[in-house]
Scaffold this motif. Structure first.
Motif, PDB file in Angstrom:
ATOM      1  N   LYS A   1      90.163   3.792  46.480  1.00 28.17           N
ATOM      2  CA  LYS A   1      90.041   2.366  46.208  1.00 28.17           C
ATOM      3  C   LYS A   1      89.483   1.686  47.449  1.00 28.17           C
ATOM      4  CE  LYS A   1      92.760  -1.771  45.090  1.00 28.17           C
ATOM      5  NZ  LYS A   1      94.128  -2.306  44.848  1.00 28.17           N
ATOM      6  N   GLN A   2      88.522   0.810  47.269  1.00 24.21           N
ATOM      7  CA  GLN A   2      87.883   0.114  48.372  1.00 24.21           C
ATOM      8  C   GLN A   2      88.506  -1.260  48.564  1.00 24.21           C
ATOM      9  OE1 GLN A   2      85.671   1.883  50.197  1.00 24.21           O
ATOM     10  NE2 GLN A   2      86.022   3.547  48.707  1.00 24.21           N
ATOM     11  N   LEU A   3      88.686  -1.633  49.802  1.00 24.60           N
ATOM     12  CA  LEU A   3      89.293  -2.923  50.138  1.00 24.60           C
ATOM     13  C   LEU A   3      88.601  -3.471  51.378  1.00 24.60           C
ATOM     14  CD1 LEU A   3      91.641  -5.004  49.683  1.00 24.60           C
ATOM     15  CD2 LEU A   3      92.987  -3.612  51.264  1.00 24.60           C
ATOM     16  N   THR A   4      88.306  -4.766  51.397  1.00 18.50           N
ATOM     17  CA  THR A   4      87.692  -5.416  52.554  1.00 18.50           C
ATOM     18  C   THR A   4      88.668  -6.412  53.160  1.00 18.50           C
ATOM     19  OG1 THR A   4      85.463  -5.192  51.627  1.00 18.50           O
ATOM     20  CG2 THR A   4      85.767  -6.817  53.375  1.00 18.50           C
ATOM     21  N   VAL A   5      88.832  -6.338  54.470  1.00 21.38           N
ATOM     22  CA  VAL A   5      89.755  -7.217  55.194  1.00 21.38           C
ATOM     23  C   VAL A   5      88.983  -7.908  56.312  1.00 21.38           C
ATOM     24  CG1 VAL A   5      91.885  -7.365  56.519  1.00 21.38           C
ATOM     25  CG2 VAL A   5      91.681  -5.675  54.697  1.00 21.38           C
ATOM     26  N   ASP A   6      89.091  -9.214  56.391  1.00 23.88           N
ATOM     27  CA  ASP A   6      88.455  -9.982  57.463  1.00 23.88           C
ATOM     28  C   ASP A   6      89.380  -9.998  58.673  1.00 23.88           C
ATOM     29  OD1 ASP A   6      86.239 -10.596  55.895  1.00 23.88           O
ATOM     30  OD2 ASP A   6      87.198 -12.384  55.059  1.00 23.88           O
ATOM     31  N   VAL A   7      88.883  -9.548  59.820  1.00 18.94           N
ATOM     32  CA  VAL A   7      89.700  -9.482  61.036  1.00 18.94           C
ATOM     33  C   VAL A   7      88.891 -10.005  62.217  1.00 18.94           C
ATOM     34  CG1 VAL A   7      91.086  -7.538  60.219  1.00 18.94           C
ATOM     35  CG2 VAL A   7      88.996  -7.093  61.511  1.00 18.94           C
ATOM     36  N   GLY A   8      89.618 -10.487  63.217  1.00 15.91           N
ATOM     37  CA  GLY A   8      88.958 -10.979  64.420  1.00 15.91           C
ATOM     38  C   GLY A   8      88.836  -9.929  65.506  1.00 15.91           C
ATOM     39  N   SER A   9      89.752  -8.957  65.521  1.00 11.07           N
ATOM     40  CA  SER A   9      89.704  -7.888  66.515  1.00 11.07           C
ATOM     41  C   SER A   9      90.217  -6.603  65.884  1.00 11.07           C
ATOM     42  CB  SER A   9      90.535  -8.233  67.760  1.00 11.07           C
ATOM     43  OG  SER A   9      91.919  -8.239  67.450  1.00 11.07           O
ATOM     44  N   ILE A  10      89.925  -5.498  66.550  1.00 13.34           N
ATOM     45  CA  ILE A  10      90.326  -4.184  66.062  1.00 13.34           C
ATOM     46  C   ILE A  10      90.948  -3.420  67.230  1.00 13.34           C
ATOM     47  CG2 ILE A  10      89.553  -1.992  65.062  1.00 13.34           C
ATOM     48  CD1 ILE A  10      87.217  -3.529  63.796  1.00 13.34           C
ATOM     49  N   ILE A  11      92.155  -2.899  67.008  1.00 15.72           N
ATOM     50  CA  ILE A  11      92.840  -2.074  68.006  1.00 15.72           C
ATOM     51  C   ILE A  11      92.873  -0.640  67.495  1.00 15.72           C
ATOM     52  CG2 ILE A  11      94.992  -1.646  69.254  1.00 15.72           C
ATOM     53  CD1 ILE A  11      95.625  -4.626  69.009  1.00 15.72           C
ATOM     54  N   VAL A  12      92.243   0.251  68.223  1.00 17.16           N
ATOM     55  CA  VAL A  12      92.193   1.663  67.831  1.00 17.16           C
ATOM     56  C   VAL A  12      93.295   2.413  68.569  1.00 17.16           C
ATOM     57  CG1 VAL A  12      90.792   3.764  67.784  1.00 17.16           C
ATOM     58  CG2 VAL A  12      89.716   1.526  67.413  1.00 17.16           C
ATOM     59  N   ALA A  13      94.221   2.971  67.813  1.00 16.36           N
ATOM     60  CA  ALA A  13      95.342   3.732  68.377  1.00 16.36           C
ATOM     61  C   ALA A  13      95.539   4.989  67.537  1.00 16.36           C
ATOM     62  CB  ALA A  13      96.616   2.878  68.403  1.00 16.36           C
ATOM     63  N   THR A  14      94.526   5.820  67.518  1.00 19.68           N
ATOM     64  CA  THR A  14      94.498   6.975  66.611  1.00 19.68           C
ATOM     65  C   THR A  14      95.197   8.213  67.166  1.00 19.68           C
ATOM     66  OG1 THR A  14      92.279   7.429  67.461  1.00 19.68           O
ATOM     67  CG2 THR A  14      92.440   6.265  65.368  1.00 19.68           C
ATOM     68  N   GLY A  15      95.725   8.142  68.390  1.00 14.19           N
ATOM     69  CA  GLY A  15      96.521   9.245  68.904  1.00 14.19           C
ATOM     70  C   GLY A  15      95.714  10.457  69.325  1.00 14.19           C
ATOM     71  N   PHE A  16      96.356  11.619  69.229  1.00 11.45           N
ATOM     72  CA  PHE A  16      95.772  12.847  69.772  1.00 11.45           C
ATOM     73  C   PHE A  16      96.101  14.016  68.855  1.00 11.45           C
ATOM     74  CE2 PHE A  16     100.158  12.898  70.993  1.00 11.45           C
ATOM     75  CZ  PHE A  16     100.524  14.237  71.058  1.00 11.45           C
ATOM     76  N   ASP A  17      95.520  15.144  69.154  1.00 13.78           N
ATOM     77  CA  ASP A  17      95.901  16.417  68.545  1.00 13.78           C
ATOM     78  C   ASP A  17      96.423  17.328  69.648  1.00 13.78           C
ATOM     79  OD1 ASP A  17      95.382  15.984  65.844  1.00 13.78           O
ATOM     80  OD2 ASP A  17      93.250  16.424  66.090  1.00 13.78           O
ATOM     81  N   SER A  18      97.272  18.264  69.271  1.00 13.44           N
ATOM     82  CA  SER A  18      97.755  19.243  70.233  1.00 13.44           C
ATOM     83  C   SER A  18      96.788  20.421  70.269  1.00 13.44           C
ATOM     84  CB  SER A  18      99.158  19.733  69.844  1.00 13.44           C
ATOM     85  OG  SER A  18      99.632  20.677  70.785  1.00 13.44           O
ATOM     86  N   TYR A  19      96.575  20.936  71.458  1.00 12.97           N
ATOM     87  CA  TYR A  19      95.659  22.065  71.620  1.00 12.97           C
ATOM     88  C   TYR A  19      96.108  23.236  70.758  1.00 12.97           C
ATOM     89  CZ  TYR A  19      93.098  25.894  73.822  1.00 12.97           C
ATOM     90  OH  TYR A  19      92.299  26.986  74.051  1.00 12.97           O
TER      91      TYR A  19
END
Length: 595
Positions: A255-273
């Motif tokens: 399902k597609q959804l559009t959200v109007d935002v003023g800023s974007i915070i990327v906090a996608t984390g990590f993977d373990s080796y």
């Protein structure tokens, strides 16, 4: 889009009144460049009415002196020759603003990184180069225009990409300062890695319980919306008013959804080796990674530790698995692994003090108060063995079913020891999470180590080169929970500074098309990585136009225009030609100082 064909800054450059300040930088410049000679060479330069050489141009006192000079001498241009613009460009722009001088009539010349530090053994040559660089800066400033920031309205809502500990804390922080937050998590549950763990260092709080508490706080705030099984798949609009396209994965369909935002915070984390098969015995029964071991310890009943139904009486920890490798491997130190392993071994000691524990390491990096944990683990009986970089431990499966680890211990005169153990724990570090689609959508800058890059680790630690897009947590670099949360809150503060005013100011240093010269070839349209250039009809023909709110001023469109119809404001062709010609013309004999 401007329709004027006049050359920017081409008024009366000889009538400019420019102040030039050559910084000593406390010896970083003056030890290798004759600053007095540079000052003297510039004082008679056309348009220069002030030529000074302060010890620290960035100091508060010197800033006030500059303001006084600007006002007293009626300066309309400012040149500071000091360090990299990454450090103090904003500082000196603010000096100009405080003195009512147009901030874009300021030029910073880098004579530290690009001169004094590059030529420490050639003072005469470095001095001559500095004179050329500063003269080039003056020539550029003589043709500068009084530009004004672009003002745009902002949306008081932020998008948080990632529902781990940093993202959740950022969402709560945004709501607390009156900014709506939308959290997008591609997994089915929130919490990331922390939500999988039990007791954590330093306060022994359960990671799962910490996440559960944050989730409850989010549920209590109406200004926070959370989408799990969702991804950010598109972005359009301009800084302060982005349209974020989300894809929600629901019941086998999207399902597609559009959200109007003023800023974007990327906090996608990590993977373990993930070790390769056979790497330090990985794949042998009884050889596990640090995250697997932590979950094993968290689930263990009091008083015992077992693996696959067998009691564990001895453990060997092999450090730096997947970190500090030779190129093209992960050359960086993963930072948190030592402390995480030491803490896990302490939990084992509490379960059963009789379990023997061997820590096989190249170095132990338990920084700050973590040193206390390291000392306590040794007091409780953990044995630390240091092996050489070029002789890593080897792990074998014994005929009896147990494991043995052979290691050369530098702390016992480089003796080769064979340790019979029940379990081997590979201390695996953090690696960048695969986010190529997100990188493409947001144009995120990626470093050579694969993690996302901030503008400056000290001065602008969570901002990226993409306006309004911040990064936080372990998507930036390996770090602890506390450091990740601090970064998330820093991103909140930065977002609030942008969005609470209701408007934002953008750099006016953007591309501009002269429609009189434009032939409508379309070459510039495909060269723009930000889709800031479109084609419109003008005077009965198709010409290019630049959206200044979307343009990032990268200048990539300028060289592809065969008709020279595009200029980059602040770095126009006329300015750059003048700067280059001034450098070429510089031929000042400088005598080597005596003594």
């Amino acid at each position: 889009m401007s329709t004027e064909a006049a050359e920017p800054g081409a008024g009366q450059p000889e009538q400019r009144r420019i102040g030039v300040y050559i910084c000593h930088c406390g010896g970083n410049i003056s030890d290798y460049v004759d600053v007095a000679a540079v000052r003297e060479a510039l004082k008679d330069e056309p348009g220069v009415v002030v030529s000074e050489s302060p010890v620290f141009a960035c100091s508060d006192g010197t800033q006030h002196d500059m303001i006084d000079d600007i006002r007293a001498q009626n300066l309309d241009g400012l040149v500071v020759a000091s360090c990299s613009p990454k450090l103090h460009q904003v500082t000196f722009r603010n000096v100009a603003k405080r003195a009512d001088l147009n901030q874009y009539a300021y030029t910073q010349v880098n004579v530290r990184e690009q001169d004094s530090w590059a030529h420490p053994h050639d003072k005469a040559g470095a001095t001559e180069k500095a004179i050329g660089l500063v003269r080039a800066g003056v020539a550029k400033t003589r043709l500068s225009d009084p530009l004004e920031p672009l003002r745009i309205e902002t949306v008081p809502r932020a998008l948080v990409v990632g529902g781990g500990i940093a993202g959740l804390r950022a969402a709560i922080g945004l709501a607390d300062v009156g900014i709506q937050a939308v959290v997008v998590e591609r997994e089915s549950r929130l919490g990331g890695w922390v939500g999988r763990f039990g007791p954590t260092f330093p306060d022994e709080a359960s990671g799962a319980e910490e996440v559960a508490g944050l989730v409850e706080q989010i549920k209590a705030r109406r200004d926070i919306t959370v989408y799990t099984n969702a991804e950010l798949t598109g972005k359009s609009g301009t800084f302060g008013n982005y349209a974020a396209q989300l894809t929600l994965h629901r019941d086998g369909s999207d399902k597609q959804l559009t959200v109007d935002v003023g800023s974007i915070i990327v906090a996608t984390g990590f993977d373990s080796y993930a070790p390769d098969e056979g790497e330090f015995g990985y794949g042998i029964d009884g050889v596990v990674t640090l995250p697997e071991f932590k979950e094993l310890v968290d689930a263990a009943p009091a008083g015992t530790l077992s693996y696959s139904g067998r009691p564990v009486r001895s453990i060997a920890y092999v450090y730096c698995v997947g970190s500090r490798q030779e190129a093209p491997g992960n050359e960086y130190c993963s930072k948190y692994c030592c402390t995480a392993t030491i803490h896990a071994s302490m939990l084992v000691s509490k379960l059963d003090p009789g379990i023997r524990q061997y820590h096989l390491h190249r170095d132990i990096r338990a920084y700050g108060r973590n040193e206390l944990l390291y000392n306590e683990s040794r007091d409780r009986g953990s044995i630390y063995l240091k092996f050489p970089d070029d002789t890593p431990p080897s792990v074998q499966k014994e005929a009896s079913g147990g494991l043995s680890v052979t290691v050369t211990d530098l702390l016992t005169e480089s003796r080769e020891l064979t340790l019979p153990v029940d379990l081997v724990v590979l201390v695996t570090g953090m690696v960048p999470r695969e986010n190529s689609d997100l990188v493409q959508v947001l144009k995120l800058p990626v470093g050579s180590d694969g993690f996302f890059n901030e503008i400056h680790p000290k001065l602008r630690p969570v901002e990226t080169v993409v306006d309004g897009v911040m990064i936080a947590g372990c998507c930036q670099s390996p770090r602890t929970v506390g450091e990740s949360v601090a970064a998330g809150l820093a991103a909140v503060a930065q977002s609030a500074a942008l969005l609470k005013k209701g408007f934002a100011e953008l750099e006016p240093l953007v591309a501009r098309v002269d429609p009189e010269k434009c032939v409508g070839s379309g070459e510039c349209l495909t060269s723009c990585p930000y889709d800031a250039i479109t084609s419109i009809e003008w005077d009965g023909r198709q010409v290019a136009t630049v959206d200044p709110a979307t343009c990032k001023g990268c200048g990539g469109c300028v060289p592809v225009c065969g008709s020279d119809a595009i200029d980059l404001l602040g770095y126009t062709d006329a300015q750059m030609r003048a700067a280059i010609e001034e450098m070429i013309a510089t031929d000042v004999p400088v005598k080597e100082p005596v003594g």
